[in-house]
Design a protein around this motif. Structure first.
Motif, PDB file in Angstrom:
ATOM      1  N   TYR A  90       0.837  -1.199   0.000  1.00 56.61           N
ATOM      2  CA  TYR A  90       0.000   0.000   0.000  1.00 56.61           C
ATOM      3  C   TYR A  90       0.877   1.257   0.000  1.00 56.61           C
ATOM      4  O   TYR A  90       1.794   1.399   0.802  1.00 56.61           O
ATOM      5  CB  TYR A  90      -0.906   0.005   1.231  1.00 56.61           C
ATOM      6  CG  TYR A  90      -1.792   1.230   1.332  1.00 56.61           C
ATOM      7  CD1 TYR A  90      -2.815   1.446   0.413  1.00 56.61           C
ATOM      8  CD2 TYR A  90      -1.601   2.170   2.344  1.00 56.61           C
ATOM      9  CE1 TYR A  90      -3.629   2.555   0.500  1.00 56.61           C
ATOM     10  CE2 TYR A  90      -2.413   3.285   2.438  1.00 56.61           C
ATOM     11  CZ  TYR A  90      -3.426   3.474   1.510  1.00 56.61           C
ATOM     12  OH  TYR A  90      -4.228   4.593   1.591  1.00 56.61           O
ATOM     13  N   ASN A  91       0.588   2.143  -0.930  1.00 63.48           N
ATOM     14  CA  ASN A  91       1.294   3.431  -1.044  1.00 63.48           C
ATOM     15  C   ASN A  91       2.797   3.262  -1.253  1.00 63.48           C
ATOM     16  O   ASN A  91       3.596   4.051  -0.749  1.00 63.48           O
ATOM     17  CB  ASN A  91       1.034   4.307   0.189  1.00 63.48           C
ATOM     18  CG  ASN A  91      -0.276   5.079   0.075  1.00 63.48           C
ATOM     19  OD1 ASN A  91      -0.888   5.121  -1.002  1.00 63.48           O
ATOM     20  ND2 ASN A  91      -0.716   5.678   1.161  1.00 63.48           N
ATOM     21  N   PHE A  92       3.173   2.250  -1.994  1.00 61.34           N
ATOM     22  CA  PHE A  92       4.580   2.101  -2.393  1.00 61.34           C
ATOM     23  C   PHE A  92       4.767   2.817  -3.724  1.00 61.34           C
ATOM     24  O   PHE A  92       4.096   2.522  -4.708  1.00 61.34           O
ATOM     25  CB  PHE A  92       4.959   0.629  -2.531  1.00 61.34           C
ATOM     26  CG  PHE A  92       6.395   0.406  -2.943  1.00 61.34           C
ATOM     27  CD1 PHE A  92       7.398   0.354  -1.988  1.00 61.34           C
ATOM     28  CD2 PHE A  92       6.732   0.245  -4.282  1.00 61.34           C
ATOM     29  CE1 PHE A  92       8.728   0.146  -2.362  1.00 61.34           C
ATOM     30  CE2 PHE A  92       8.049   0.042  -4.663  1.00 61.34           C
ATOM     31  CZ  PHE A  92       9.044  -0.005  -3.696  1.00 61.34           C
ATOM     32  N   PRO A 179      -5.157  -2.727 -12.598  1.00 61.61           N
ATOM     33  CA  PRO A 179      -4.314  -1.655 -13.134  1.00 61.61           C
ATOM     34  C   PRO A 179      -4.821  -0.264 -12.775  1.00 61.61           C
ATOM     35  O   PRO A 179      -4.052   0.705 -12.767  1.00 61.61           O
ATOM     36  CB  PRO A 179      -4.369  -1.890 -14.652  1.00 61.61           C
ATOM     37  CG  PRO A 179      -4.744  -3.331 -14.805  1.00 61.61           C
ATOM     38  CD  PRO A 179      -5.639  -3.634 -13.647  1.00 61.61           C
ATOM     39  N   ASP A 180      -6.122  -0.151 -12.488  1.00 62.51           N
ATOM     40  CA  ASP A 180      -6.705   1.146 -12.153  1.00 62.51           C
ATOM     41  C   ASP A 180      -6.480   1.546 -10.702  1.00 62.51           C
ATOM     42  O   ASP A 180      -6.753   2.680 -10.321  1.00 62.51           O
ATOM     43  CB  ASP A 180      -8.213   1.130 -12.436  1.00 62.51           C
ATOM     44  CG  ASP A 180      -8.530   0.840 -13.894  1.00 62.51           C
ATOM     45  OD1 ASP A 180      -7.715   1.250 -14.755  1.00 62.51           O
ATOM     46  OD2 ASP A 180      -9.560   0.208 -14.167  1.00 62.51           O
ATOM     47  N   ASN A 181      -6.005   0.615  -9.889  1.00 65.14           N
ATOM     48  CA  ASN A 181      -5.808   0.902  -8.469  1.00 65.14           C
ATOM     49  C   ASN A 181      -4.393   1.424  -8.257  1.00 65.14           C
ATOM     50  O   ASN A 181      -3.426   0.669  -8.200  1.00 65.14           O
ATOM     51  CB  ASN A 181      -6.038  -0.367  -7.637  1.00 65.14           C
ATOM     52  CG  ASN A 181      -6.173  -0.056  -6.161  1.00 65.14           C
ATOM     53  OD1 ASN A 181      -5.640   0.929  -5.664  1.00 65.14           O
ATOM     54  ND2 ASN A 181      -6.887  -0.918  -5.451  1.00 65.14           N
ATOM     55  N   SER A 182      -4.267   2.730  -8.133  1.00 68.15           N
ATOM     56  CA  SER A 182      -2.953   3.359  -8.018  1.00 68.15           C
ATOM     57  C   SER A 182      -2.388   3.314  -6.598  1.00 68.15           C
ATOM     58  O   SER A 182      -1.230   3.676  -6.385  1.00 68.15           O
ATOM     59  CB  SER A 182      -3.028   4.816  -8.487  1.00 68.15           C
ATOM     60  OG  SER A 182      -3.967   5.545  -7.696  1.00 68.15           O
ATOM     61  N   HIS A 183      -3.181   2.884  -5.632  1.00 69.20           N
ATOM     62  CA  HIS A 183      -2.724   2.885  -4.238  1.00 69.20           C
ATOM     63  C   HIS A 183      -1.898   1.644  -3.888  1.00 69.20           C
ATOM     64  O   HIS A 183      -1.235   1.625  -2.852  1.00 69.20           O
ATOM     65  CB  HIS A 183      -3.920   2.974  -3.283  1.00 69.20           C
ATOM     66  CG  HIS A 183      -4.665   4.266  -3.388  1.00 69.20           C
ATOM     67  ND1 HIS A 183      -4.132   5.468  -2.974  1.00 69.20           N
ATOM     68  CD2 HIS A 183      -5.905   4.544  -3.877  1.00 69.20           C
ATOM     69  CE1 HIS A 183      -5.009   6.434  -3.185  1.00 69.20           C
ATOM     70  NE2 HIS A 183      -6.093   5.895  -3.732  1.00 69.20           N
ATOM     71  N   LYS A 209       5.590  -0.807   7.099  1.00 67.88           N
ATOM     72  CA  LYS A 209       5.674   0.388   6.260  1.00 67.88           C
ATOM     73  C   LYS A 209       4.597   0.409   5.181  1.00 67.88           C
ATOM     74  O   LYS A 209       4.030   1.468   4.874  1.00 67.88           O
ATOM     75  CB  LYS A 209       7.059   0.463   5.614  1.00 67.88           C
ATOM     76  CG  LYS A 209       7.318   1.698   4.748  1.00 67.88           C
ATOM     77  CD  LYS A 209       7.462   2.940   5.584  1.00 67.88           C
ATOM     78  CE  LYS A 209       7.861   4.134   4.732  1.00 67.88           C
ATOM     79  NZ  LYS A 209       7.973   5.377   5.538  1.00 67.88           N
ATOM     80  N   PHE A 210       4.283  -0.754   4.618  1.00 71.86           N
ATOM     81  CA  PHE A 210       3.389  -0.793   3.453  1.00 71.86           C
ATOM     82  C   PHE A 210       2.150  -1.651   3.688  1.00 71.86           C
ATOM     83  O   PHE A 210       1.469  -2.007   2.716  1.00 71.86           O
ATOM     84  CB  PHE A 210       4.164  -1.292   2.231  1.00 71.86           C
ATOM     85  CG  PHE A 210       5.373  -0.460   1.908  1.00 71.86           C
ATOM     86  CD1 PHE A 210       5.237   0.825   1.404  1.00 71.86           C
ATOM     87  CD2 PHE A 210       6.648  -0.949   2.143  1.00 71.86           C
ATOM     88  CE1 PHE A 210       6.349   1.605   1.126  1.00 71.86           C
ATOM     89  CE2 PHE A 210       7.766  -0.179   1.869  1.00 71.86           C
ATOM     90  CZ  PHE A 210       7.616   1.105   1.365  1.00 71.86           C
ATOM     91  N   ASP A 211       1.863  -1.957   4.952  1.00 75.23           N
ATOM     92  CA  ASP A 211       0.626  -2.649   5.306  1.00 75.23           C
ATOM     93  C   ASP A 211       0.412  -3.905   4.450  1.00 75.23           C
ATOM     94  O   ASP A 211      -0.674  -4.138   3.919  1.00 75.23           O
ATOM     95  CB  ASP A 211      -0.570  -1.706   5.152  1.00 75.23           C
ATOM     96  CG  ASP A 211      -1.799  -2.233   5.876  1.00 75.23           C
ATOM     97  OD1 ASP A 211      -1.637  -3.069   6.772  1.00 75.23           O
ATOM     98  OD2 ASP A 211      -2.923  -1.817   5.515  1.00 75.23           O
ATOM     99  N   CYS A 212       1.468  -4.706   4.308  1.00 73.72           N
ATOM    100  CA  CYS A 212       1.387  -5.908   3.491  1.00 73.72           C
ATOM    101  C   CYS A 212       1.658  -7.136   4.354  1.00 73.72           C
ATOM    102  O   CYS A 212       1.937  -7.024   5.548  1.00 73.72           O
ATOM    103  CB  CYS A 212       2.388  -5.848   2.338  1.00 73.72           C
ATOM    104  SG  CYS A 212       4.122  -5.870   2.867  1.00 73.72           S
ATOM    105  N   ARG A 213       1.577  -8.295   3.751  1.00 78.84           N
ATOM    106  CA  ARG A 213       1.852  -9.554   4.437  1.00 78.84           C
ATOM    107  C   ARG A 213       3.003 -10.247   3.721  1.00 78.84           C
ATOM    108  O   ARG A 213       2.966 -10.430   2.503  1.00 78.84           O
ATOM    109  CB  ARG A 213       0.604 -10.447   4.422  1.00 78.84           C
ATOM    110  CG  ARG A 213       0.826 -11.830   4.988  1.00 78.84           C
ATOM    111  CD  ARG A 213       0.973 -11.809   6.484  1.00 78.84           C
ATOM    112  NE  ARG A 213       1.237 -13.142   7.024  1.00 78.84           N
ATOM    113  CZ  ARG A 213       0.298 -14.039   7.322  1.00 78.84           C
ATOM    114  NH1 ARG A 213      -0.986 -13.734   7.099  1.00 78.84           N
ATOM    115  NH2 ARG A 213       0.614 -15.197   7.817  1.00 78.84           N
TER     116      ARG A 213
END
Length: 354
Positions: A90-92, A179-183, A209-213
């Motif tokens: 997220y937000n990378f 592809p449309d999700n820019s976040h 940092k990027f709310d990932c797993r």
């Protein structure tokens, strides 16, 4: 065809063997059979790509591209890497300015863990550097591969690279992010090499940092069967290594933990050429089953042991070794892209199942 057989629990044989010779260890007369059969081929796709999309020249047995255009993966070869599966970040933002800030943020985290003595393998941390690595960006829709370096001095006071990692997705046909999700940015695979504590610091930093797993990318017996069947014959012009299959033995069999089955690469090449249509870029489920059945039937003929009743835990070919625990080791430049393309595909598939 069966070159070497080694069994845990027995002293290794010191006898040298030619490719046509067979040796069998003693295991107290115990039967290594089980009613379980670990070949659910129906659960996998009907076919897999051997090379890159729309390019038969990408098959490993074809003539490699000219040196001017061929990428060099010297820093990736003959090293053991650990594979992880990444959920979308997220937000990378992979711009130069953002990557520099990310490197600073990672350096701060590692520095804090050093001060708390959670990291003891290094001292005098220099910096963390995050940058693009274009050699692993192949398809037009692939995210640009990101390289992560943590450099510093080891315990012998020698400046060195302490951790090297890559986030990538090689020639993806599918993604978890629209592809449309820019976040969100989706890098299906994280491949790292370094100390356990520093690699843990890296994965913890990515998650916070990027709310990932970040989770270990592991492979089933079926996954490994596909890999060895697809890649055993793609070794023309390469330094010959025996094809290796390592099986773990069911727990009910006492005194024996694993069996390593090594097959001469030329024998595997002949078998592969018989089973696979040479001009096809697809390897099918039927071809995988035929290839593995032939190898396992030959082993049974030699040793009266049903390998199909066991768990395939590691495979090795002239291009790569892969373990069920997600550890991987490359031997040739030409094998890196096709192998990591398949690993990227598997990572996406496994993420969709969970």
């Amino acid at each position: 065809m069966c070159d070497v057989l080694t069994m845990d629990g027995d002293p290794p044989s010191t006898t040298e063997h030619t490719p046509s010779q067979v040796s069998c260890g003693q295991y107290s007369g115990r039967t290594v059979c089980s009613t379980r059969r670990n070949t659910p081929y129906r659960k996998t796709p009907r076919s897999r790509r051997l090379g890159l999309l729309g390019s038969k020249s990408a098959l490993l047995e074809k003539t490699p591209p000219s040196p001017r255009h061929a990428p060099s993966f010297k820093g990736l070869l003959k090293k053991t890497w650990k594979l992880y599966r990444l959920s979308p970040l997220y937000n990378f933002t992979p711009t130069s300015s953002h990557l520099r800030r990310y490197g600073t943020s990672l350096s701060v985290l590692v520095g804090e863990r050093q001060r708390k003595s959670l990291i003891t393998e290094t001292k005098d941390l220099v910096r963390s550097l995050i940058s693009p690595y274009r050699e692993l960006s192949v398809g037009p829709d692939d995210p640009e591969c990101i390289q992560i370096l943590i450099t510093g001095k080891n315990l012998k006071d020698i400046p060195t690279t302490l951790v090297r990692g890559f986030m990538f997705g090689v020639e993806l046909e599918d993604s978890l992010v629209s592809p449309d999700n820019s976040h969100f940015k989706h890098y299906p695979v994280l491949m790292v090499k370094g100390s356990v504590s520093l690699c843990k610091a890296l994965t913890d930093w990515l998650e916070s940092k990027f709310d990932c797993r970040v989770s270990a990318l592991t492979f089933s017996s079926v996954d490994l069967s596909w890999m060895v069947a697809m890649w055993s014959g793609l070794s023309k012009g390469m330094k010959k290594k025996p094809v290796e299959l390592m099986y773990s033995v069911p727990e009910e069999v006492e005194g024996l933990k694993k069996i390593t089955y090594s097959i001469d690469s030329e024998d595997c090449q002949r078998l592969w050429d018989i089973i696979h249509t040479s001009n096809s870029n697809e390897f099918t489920e039927e071809e995988v089953k035929a290839f593995m059945d032939c190898l396992q039937s030959h082993f049974y003929g030699c040793f009266k042991v049903h390998l199909s009743s066991m768990f395939l835990t590691r495979i090795g070919t002239s291009t790569v070794y892969v373990g069920s625990d997600g550890k991987i080791k490359f031997f040739t430049d030409s094998g890196v892209i096709p192998v990591l393309r398949h690993i990227s595909e598997l990572s996406v598939e496994k993420s969709k199942i969970l």
